[in-house]
Motif scaffolding. Structure first.
Motif, short mmCIF file in Angstrom:
data_model
loop_
_atom_site.label_atom_id
_atom_site.label_comp_id
_atom_site.label_asym_id
_atom_site.label_seq_id
_atom_site.Cartn_x
_atom_site.Cartn_y
_atom_site.Cartn_z
N GLU A 276 0.84 -1.20 0.00
CA GLU A 276 0.00 0.00 0.00
C GLU A 276 0.87 1.25 0.00
N LEU A 277 0.34 2.28 -0.60
CA LEU A 277 1.03 3.56 -0.64
C LEU A 277 0.98 4.22 0.74
N VAL A 278 2.13 4.71 1.18
CA VAL A 278 2.19 5.45 2.45
C VAL A 278 2.19 6.94 2.17
N ALA A 279 3.08 7.38 1.30
CA ALA A 279 3.17 8.80 0.97
C ALA A 279 3.96 8.96 -0.32
N THR A 280 3.60 9.98 -1.06
CA THR A 280 4.30 10.25 -2.30
C THR A 280 4.60 11.74 -2.40
N ILE A 281 5.76 12.06 -2.97
CA ILE A 281 6.16 13.46 -3.12
C ILE A 281 6.75 13.63 -4.51
N PRO A 282 6.02 14.31 -5.38
CA PRO A 282 6.52 14.54 -6.73
C PRO A 282 7.48 15.73 -6.75
N SER A 283 8.23 15.84 -7.84
CA SER A 283 9.11 17.00 -7.98
C SER A 283 8.29 18.27 -8.16
N LEU A 284 7.14 18.11 -8.79
CA LEU A 284 6.18 19.21 -8.93
C LEU A 284 4.81 18.67 -8.54
N GLY A 285 4.12 19.38 -7.70
CA GLY A 285 2.80 18.92 -7.31
C GLY A 285 2.66 18.71 -5.82
N SER A 286 1.56 18.11 -5.46
CA SER A 286 1.22 18.01 -4.04
C SER A 286 1.65 16.68 -3.44
N ILE A 287 1.97 16.72 -2.18
CA ILE A 287 2.25 15.51 -1.41
C ILE A 287 0.94 14.81 -1.11
N VAL A 288 0.98 13.49 -1.16
CA VAL A 288 -0.20 12.70 -0.85
C VAL A 288 0.15 11.70 0.25
N TYR A 289 -0.71 11.58 1.23
CA TYR A 289 -0.54 10.62 2.32
C TYR A 289 -1.72 9.65 2.33
N ALA A 290 -1.44 8.43 2.76
CA ALA A 290 -2.52 7.50 3.05
C ALA A 290 -3.27 8.03 4.27
#
Length: 115
Positions: free
Chosen positions: A46-60
């Motif tokens: 499962e995804l915990v968190a993602t951080i793109p070079s551009l864009g928004s951070i997403v958390y589970a």
């Protein structure tokens, strides 16, 4: 070729904190996306968190308010600060980097949380 290597992990008591680090190396400038996933025994990754070079951070939803993802672009490194850990956070945590539409994975680090 891109290599992804995590560090950190181990055992902690419930309520404790831990930080994971992950560095992407190889012939890359800056990964488009870096993220943390986790996989517990018998469960799907499962995804915990993602951080793109551009864009928004997403958390589970399960980690919002407790985990923080951050990246150092100069080092191609992403961090996962985990606070208020719960027994249900126990899993292998895997780092991934997306470079030129290809996804690369690290080996994973075990995180154990005891009650």
């Amino acid at each position: 070729q891109v290599q992804v290597a995590e560090s950190g992990g181990g055992s902690v008591q419930a309520g404790g904190s831990m930080r994971l680090s992950c560095t992407a190396s190889g012939s890359i400038f800056n990964p488009d996306v870096m993220a943390w996933y986790r996989q517990a025994p018998g469960k799907q990754r499962e995804l915990v968190a993602t951080i793109p070079s551009l864009g928004s951070i997403v958390y589970a939803d399960s980690v919002k308010g407790r985990f923080t993802i951050a990246r150092d672009n100069a080092k191609n490194t992403v961090y996962l600060q985990m606070n208020s850990l719960k027994p249900e956070d126990k899993a292998v945590y895997l780092c991934t980097a997306v470079v030129c539409f290809k996804q690369y994975w690290g080996q994973g680090r075990q995180v154990t949380v005891s009650s």
